[in-house]
Write a protein that holds these residues in place. Structure first.
Motif, PDB file in Angstrom:
ATOM      1  N   PHE A   1      15.853  -0.921 -13.438  1.00 54.03           N
ATOM      2  CA  PHE A   1      15.977   0.654 -13.738  1.00 54.03           C
ATOM      3  C   PHE A   1      16.594   1.207 -12.045  1.00 54.03           C
ATOM      4  CE2 PHE A   1      14.244   4.947 -12.582  1.00 54.03           C
ATOM      5  CZ  PHE A   1      15.095   5.555 -13.866  1.00 54.03           C
ATOM      6  N   GLU A   2      15.630   0.298 -10.788  1.00 61.96           N
ATOM      7  CA  GLU A   2      15.735   0.497  -9.628  1.00 61.96           C
ATOM      8  C   GLU A   2      17.043  -0.215  -9.218  1.00 61.96           C
ATOM      9  OE1 GLU A   2      12.820  -1.373  -8.007  1.00 61.96           O
ATOM     10  OE2 GLU A   2      11.059   0.488  -8.899  1.00 61.96           O
ATOM     11  N   GLY A   3      17.655  -1.028  -9.720  1.00 62.28           N
ATOM     12  CA  GLY A   3      18.590  -2.057  -9.583  1.00 62.28           C
ATOM     13  C   GLY A   3      20.532  -0.725  -9.848  1.00 62.28           C
ATOM     14  N   PHE A   4      20.210  -0.154 -10.989  1.00 63.18           N
ATOM     15  CA  PHE A   4      21.046   0.908 -11.582  1.00 63.18           C
ATOM     16  C   PHE A   4      21.722   1.804 -10.973  1.00 63.18           C
ATOM     17  CE2 PHE A   4      21.637  -2.789 -14.727  1.00 63.18           C
ATOM     18  CZ  PHE A   4      22.260  -2.882 -15.593  1.00 63.18           C
ATOM     19  N   ILE A   5      20.286   2.136 -10.692  1.00 61.11           N
ATOM     20  CA  ILE A   5      19.856   3.380 -10.480  1.00 61.11           C
ATOM     21  C   ILE A   5      20.784   3.459  -8.847  1.00 61.11           C
ATOM     22  CG2 ILE A   5      18.838   5.045  -8.874  1.00 61.11           C
ATOM     23  CD1 ILE A   5      18.820   5.994 -12.000  1.00 61.11           C
TER      24      ILE A   5
ATOM     25  N   GLU B   1      14.150  11.639  -0.840  1.00 63.56           N
ATOM     26  CA  GLU B   1      15.755  12.120  -0.464  1.00 63.56           C
ATOM     27  C   GLU B   1      15.100  11.196   1.077  1.00 63.56           C
ATOM     28  OE1 GLU B   1      17.626  12.946  -2.185  1.00 63.56           O
ATOM     29  OE2 GLU B   1      16.270  13.342  -3.763  1.00 63.56           O
ATOM     30  N   PRO B   2      16.439  10.825   1.181  1.00 59.85           N
ATOM     31  CA  PRO B   2      16.312  10.672   2.771  1.00 59.85           C
ATOM     32  C   PRO B   2      16.670  11.597   3.846  1.00 59.85           C
ATOM     33  CG  PRO B   2      18.481   9.494   1.937  1.00 59.85           C
ATOM     34  CD  PRO B   2      17.728  10.706   0.713  1.00 59.85           C
ATOM     35  N   GLU B   3      16.471  12.560   3.671  1.00 62.03           N
ATOM     36  CA  GLU B   3      16.004  13.511   4.515  1.00 62.03           C
ATOM     37  C   GLU B   3      14.082  13.892   4.578  1.00 62.03           C
ATOM     38  OE1 GLU B   3      18.113  13.955   1.876  1.00 62.03           O
ATOM     39  OE2 GLU B   3      19.876  14.593   3.130  1.00 62.03           O
ATOM     40  N   ASP B   4      13.699  13.669   3.540  1.00 62.05           N
ATOM     41  CA  ASP B   4      12.071  13.475   3.212  1.00 62.05           C
ATOM     42  C   ASP B   4      12.263  12.197   4.145  1.00 62.05           C
ATOM     43  OD1 ASP B   4      11.625  15.453   2.096  1.00 62.05           O
ATOM     44  OD2 ASP B   4      11.749  14.408  -0.203  1.00 62.05           O
ATOM     45  N   VAL B   5      12.463  11.380   4.387  1.00 64.57           N
ATOM     46  CA  VAL B   5      12.150   9.817   5.516  1.00 64.57           C
ATOM     47  C   VAL B   5      12.179  10.238   6.498  1.00 64.57           C
ATOM     48  CG1 VAL B   5      12.433   7.860   5.443  1.00 64.57           C
ATOM     49  CG2 VAL B   5      13.008   8.397   3.373  1.00 64.57           C
TER      50      VAL B   5
ATOM     51  N   LEU C   1      24.514   3.410  -8.839  1.00 64.96           N
ATOM     52  CA  LEU C   1      24.384   5.354  -9.566  1.00 64.96           C
ATOM     53  C   LEU C   1      25.088   6.185  -8.324  1.00 64.96           C
ATOM     54  CD1 LEU C   1      23.251   6.261 -12.774  1.00 64.96           C
ATOM     55  CD2 LEU C   1      24.955   7.544 -12.043  1.00 64.96           C
ATOM     56  N   ARG C   2      23.686   5.127  -6.919  1.00 63.08           N
ATOM     57  CA  ARG C   2      23.470   6.357  -5.869  1.00 63.08           C
ATOM     58  C   ARG C   2      24.610   6.045  -5.213  1.00 63.08           C
ATOM     59  NH1 ARG C   2      17.896   9.261  -4.164  1.00 63.08           N
ATOM     60  NH2 ARG C   2      19.189   9.380  -2.310  1.00 63.08           N
TER      61      ARG C   2
ATOM     62  N   SER D   1      11.655   3.283   0.333  1.00 64.67           N
ATOM     63  CA  SER D   1      13.139   2.556  -0.090  1.00 64.67           C
ATOM     64  C   SER D   1      12.944   2.645  -1.180  1.00 64.67           C
ATOM     65  CB  SER D   1      13.837   1.323   0.363  1.00 64.67           C
ATOM     66  OG  SER D   1      13.532   1.672   1.441  1.00 64.67           O
ATOM     67  N   VAL D   2      11.967   2.295  -2.300  1.00 69.59           N
ATOM     68  CA  VAL D   2      12.435   2.209  -3.595  1.00 69.59           C
ATOM     69  C   VAL D   2      12.078   3.753  -3.941  1.00 69.59           C
ATOM     70  CG1 VAL D   2      10.719   2.063  -5.804  1.00 69.59           C
ATOM     71  CG2 VAL D   2      11.243  -0.151  -4.507  1.00 69.59           C
ATOM     72  N   LEU D   3      10.875   4.566  -3.736  1.00 74.24           N
ATOM     73  CA  LEU D   3      10.940   6.078  -4.273  1.00 74.24           C
ATOM     74  C   LEU D   3      11.797   6.322  -4.497  1.00 74.24           C
ATOM     75  CD1 LEU D   3       7.691   6.502  -2.745  1.00 74.24           C
ATOM     76  CD2 LEU D   3       8.516   6.610  -5.534  1.00 74.24           C
ATOM     77  N   CYS D   4      12.981   6.236  -2.999  1.00 76.61           N
ATOM     78  CA  CYS D   4      14.626   7.279  -2.423  1.00 76.61           C
ATOM     79  C   CYS D   4      15.356   6.792  -3.407  1.00 76.61           C
ATOM     80  CB  CYS D   4      14.191   6.674  -0.710  1.00 76.61           C
ATOM     81  SG  CYS D   4      14.158   7.936   0.292  1.00 76.61           S
ATOM     82  N   VAL D   5      15.581   5.386  -3.658  1.00 74.81           N
ATOM     83  CA  VAL D   5      16.398   5.056  -4.685  1.00 74.81           C
ATOM     84  C   VAL D   5      15.929   5.435  -6.103  1.00 74.81           C
ATOM     85  CG1 VAL D   5      16.872   2.934  -6.188  1.00 74.81           C
ATOM     86  CG2 VAL D   5      16.608   2.662  -3.805  1.00 74.81           C
TER      87      VAL D   5
END
Length: 621
Positions: free
Chosen positions: A233-237, A82-86, A240-241, A73-77
């Motif tokens: 970093f992950e929270g702000f990203i 990408e969610p498509e990869d998951v 943004l998403r 999940s973090v790597l997606c954030v």
């Protein structure tokens, strides 16, 4: 690339998957994991990487499995996956499930757990559930679907964390208790909660006003004592998403996020080059470009001080900060004469409860300048009421304070009463204030003249009333200390204390406590000596037998004052021994008893001190 090369690359990716997972379980660094994956330079094989990580996780503990799902999940954030990869990786896992259950009997349960986690994090579409049976087979497919349903109906660990974080943040916005919020987040003891807390703080603040947004920025800064840079970093990203969805309910979400990012950079929550680390795909989007451009403009065009006030001066909690902002805008208005700009500045304060201060400062400055400035003040007051910057009640309080302060104005502006009466007359003509204000100005001017004839005692009485009323409205110890200093005669301080306490006798219990705090504050600021408070209190005690006729509860009230000052160490304990002689044989014993009972119970000031001490001691531990 040849088939052999593909096989070698796939084998390298699978080996890397196991290494990345083990490294993350040890260090919990999403940043390092993202770097490892980027170094592979094989984005088309990300689904195989995900499948391998989940397969390896099946041999781990339940906690490690949750961490593995959290890593994905973090790597997606972060934009590394990408969610498509998951989705493709989970499809590969489902397709091999029949073989996996031979070596891992609970593989169906583990797979369901992973999928439930990804569904909760919205990196796996719900539509995929329809294809589970076809992918996993008729034997294990229905079992996976059933398990997912059961898990989603119960709180998953990730769901519990999100729910708890939301509860803590929402309570913070209501209570404003920064220490409690920080403590509660730390107690979650989960890295996973970090980026969720950051995201939730920002998203909830977007729906509120600037005052809450200022609180949010302060909370984010406090969170640096709980979470590391990666969680921020992950929270702000993550925010943004989510901008497209957030903008549906909050159209100015990109501008708000830019403000949060700029403020976080100034507060050392984010690095100055944060935007350069944002995934290109996010920055390339329309709203991403808007955020990046706004952050760059804020950092290049404004000083750190300006960015610290990005939510407006009204968002600050300090009365002194608000007063400074009001003074600045009033001065600018009389120099520049720009009505729209002055109105905008008052609206940006976002402090309608502080409208009385705007009125008072505006009226004072207009009276000091005279002439056209009076007409300018009238024009601005009308404009501020028309746009609901504050209401008529605030105008009334502000005018009352202006009338109360007339004696001070007269020292520098002899014809201040006439100027103030003119302005009050114009406001009454516009039906903005009661016609009685004009008469109040006249009476206050007459009082001043009579006080001048009677001498300094009445001057002290006037000061006492003014200081008390002003403090109850503004709660500014600095202004109270200045007023005491302006008396310019320290020999009158004991009389001033006596007069202030007499004024307090007609107030509510809360106001009496505030007035006792006022005297303590003036002593702390060295505008008055403790010995002067003691002398003033002794005079009041001597007068109690006369005052008890009009104030039946005089013993209780004076007893509370004494207990308060003793607790604050504003007066010495030796005063207790002289109470019987000062108050007389009838009231003396009653007063001594009242003080004793109050000191044996926690006074409001005692409770506050105790709580502060407890918080500070806990902090050091």
């Amino acid at each position: 690339m040849s088939a052999t090369d593909d096989e070698k690359l796939l084998a390298r990716v699978k080996a890397a998957a196991a290494m990345i997972l083990d490294e993350y379980l040890t260090c919990e660094s999403g940043h390092d994991s993202a770097l490892y994956i980027e170094e592979l330079k094989a984005p088309r094989l990300n689904p195989h990487l995900i499948k391998k990580m989940l397969t390896v996780a099946m041999d781990k503990s339940e906690k490690d499995q949750d961490m593995a799902a959290g890593l994905i999940s973090v790597l997606c954030v972060r934009g590394t996956l990408e969610p498509e990869d998951v989705e493709a990786g989970v499809e590969l896992l489902l397709s091999s499930l029949k073989d996996l259950v031979i070596d891992v009997p609970k593989a169906t349960t583990y797979t369901a757990r992973f999928m439930a986690h990804f569904l909760e994090d919205k990196i796996l579409p719900e539509s995929m559930l329809a294809s589970v049976k076809d992918l996993a087979g008729a034997d294990v497919g229905p079992e996976v679907i059933k398990s997912i349903g059961e898990m989603l109906s119960l709180p998953l660990p990730v769901t519990q964390i999100k729910s708890k974080v939301k509860e803590i943040i929402e309570e913070f916005y209501v209570a404003g208790d920064l220490v409690e919020a920080e403590r509660s987040l730390a107690e979650l003891n989960s890295k996973r909660s970090g980026h969720e807390a950051v995201k939730r703080t920002i998203v909830l603040a977007m729906e509120k006003k600037n005052r809450e947004r200022e609180r949010a920025s302060v909370l984010l800064s406090a969170m640096t004592r709980v979470y590391g840079s990666e969680q921020f970093f992950e929270g702000f990203i993550a925010v943004l998403r989510s901008l497209d969805d957030l903008s549906l309910d909050t159209p100015n979400a990109p501008a708000l996020l830019a403000n949060f990012i700029a403020r976080a950079i100034v507060d050392d929550v984010l690095p100055p080059n944060f935007i350069s680390f944002v995934p290109d795909r996010l920055v390339a989007s329309e709203r991403g470009k808007e955020v990046a451009g706004s952050v760059k403009a804020l950092l290049e065009q404004h000083s750190s001080t300006r960015i610290m006030n990005v939510w407006g001066a009204g968002a600050k909690n300090s009365v002194e900060e608000l007063k400074e902002s009001v003074n600045a805008l009033v001065e600018e208005y009389f120099v520049e004469g720009e009505l729209k700009e002055a109105v905008r500045c008052v609206q940006e304060l976002d402090a309608p409860h502080f409208g009385h201060e705007v009125v008072k400062r505006l009226v004072y400055r207009a009276v000091e300048k005279g002439g056209e400035a009076l007409r300018q003040a009238l024009t601005l007051l009308k404009a501020l009421l028309a746009c609901d910057a504050f209401d008529h009640h605030q105008l009334t309080i502000g005018m009352q304070r202006s009338v109360m302060g007339l004696p001070d104005l007269c020292l520098d502006v002899p014809d201040a009463p006439e100027r103030l009466r003119t302005l009050a007359d114009w406001l009454a003509f516009e039906n903005l204030v009661s016609p009685s204000f004009e008469q109040a100005v006249i009476l206050k001017a007459q009082e001043r003249q009579e006080d001048g004839k009677k001498g300094s005692t009445d001057k002290v009485q006037t000061y006492a009333k003014f200081i008390v009323e002003e403090f109850l409205v503004c709660q500014s110890g600095r202004d109270a200390a200045k007023s005491v200093t302006d008396l310019a005669d320290a020999s009158k301080h004991p009389e001033l204390v006596r007069r202030i306490l007499i004024v307090a006798l007609d107030k509510s219990e809360t106001e009496r406590t505030m007035i006792a705090d006022l005297i303590s504050s003036v002593c702390v600021r060295c505008a008055m000596e403790p010995s002067e408070v003691e002398a003033g209190l002794e005079s009041l005690i001597k007068q109690m037998s006369d005052l008890v006729i009009d104030v039946p509860k005089i013993v209780e009230y004076v007893g509370r004052f004494i207990a308060h000052f003793l607790e604050d160490r504003t007066i010495p304990e030796s005063l207790l021994a002289s109470i019987p002689n000062l108050a007389g044989p009838k009231l003396g014993p009653e007063l001594s008893k009242a003080v004793g009972e109050m000191l044996s119970l926690p006074l409001p000031v005692t409770q506050i001190k105790s709580k502060v001490k407890e918080i500070i001691e806990e902090f050091y531990v």
